[in-house]
Design a protein around this motif. Structure first.
Motif, PDB file in Angstrom:
ATOM      1  N   ASP A 276       5.903  -5.288 -24.896  1.00 34.12           N
ATOM      2  CA  ASP A 276       4.910  -5.501 -25.725  1.00 34.12           C
ATOM      3  C   ASP A 276       5.132  -6.064 -27.127  1.00 34.12           C
ATOM      4  N   LYS A 277       5.262  -7.121 -27.550  1.00 33.62           N
ATOM      5  CA  LYS A 277       5.415  -7.525 -29.019  1.00 33.62           C
ATOM      6  C   LYS A 277       4.952  -6.791 -30.176  1.00 33.62           C
ATOM      7  N   ASN A 278       3.837  -6.305 -29.656  1.00 33.36           N
ATOM      8  CA  ASN A 278       3.419  -5.310 -31.120  1.00 33.36           C
ATOM      9  C   ASN A 278       4.059  -4.035 -31.012  1.00 33.36           C
TER      10      ASN A 278
ATOM     11  N   GLU B 136      -3.581 -12.873 -26.493  1.00 36.03           N
ATOM     12  CA  GLU B 136      -2.641 -13.987 -27.292  1.00 36.03           C
ATOM     13  C   GLU B 136      -3.404 -15.337 -27.137  1.00 36.03           C
TER      14      GLU B 136
END
Length: 136
Positions: A43-45, A121
């Motif tokens: 998870d890029k967040n 996204e």
């Protein structure tokens, strides 16, 4: 029809391959579940996403678990399998965005937790295009 045949063939080869060193449905589902429980790996967040040392440390229990299941896999093999699963999931999500009917991919339900992220996204990407057009 051709994609159904390919998916069926892939599933058959995974199930029928008796070599303990290959990925099979069980070990693949282990990987999916492990990643699902460890958002910092995908998870890029997540606040710790991208921290290589922490990610490496997080993967150790999965490497050990796979060794115990008689399917030893390196960290790199696990990452490659995850990447391949995410690529496949992304293609299936785009193709079947509105419903789950007719999806024959063995990991469709297992990877569904990524569906929301994929949709978010796409929405973010389309809004950034709109913002760029407005600013010009």
């Amino acid at each position: 029809m051709a994609t159904d045949h390919v998916a069926d063939k892939q599933k058959q080869s995974e199930l029928s391959d008796s070599s303990p060193l290959t990925w099979n449905v069980t070990t693949t589902k282990m990987v999916i579940q492990f990643y699902k429980e460890n958002r910092l790996l995908w998870d890029k967040n997540h606040k710790d996403y991208g921290k290589k040392t922490l990610q490496k440390k997080t993967l150790i229990p999965l490497v050990v678990k796979l060794e115990r299941s008689m399917v030893p896999k390196s960290e790199e093999e696990i990452k490659k399998r995850w990447h391949n699963l995410c690529s496949s999931a992304s293609r299936y999500f785009k193709k079947h965005s509105s419903n789950d009917e007719g999806v024959k991919w063995a990991y469709w339900n297992d990877m569904s937790f990524l569906r929301e992220l994929s949709a978010a996204e796409e929405e973010e990407e389309s809004s950034s295009w709109s913002d760029g057009e407005i600013g010009d």
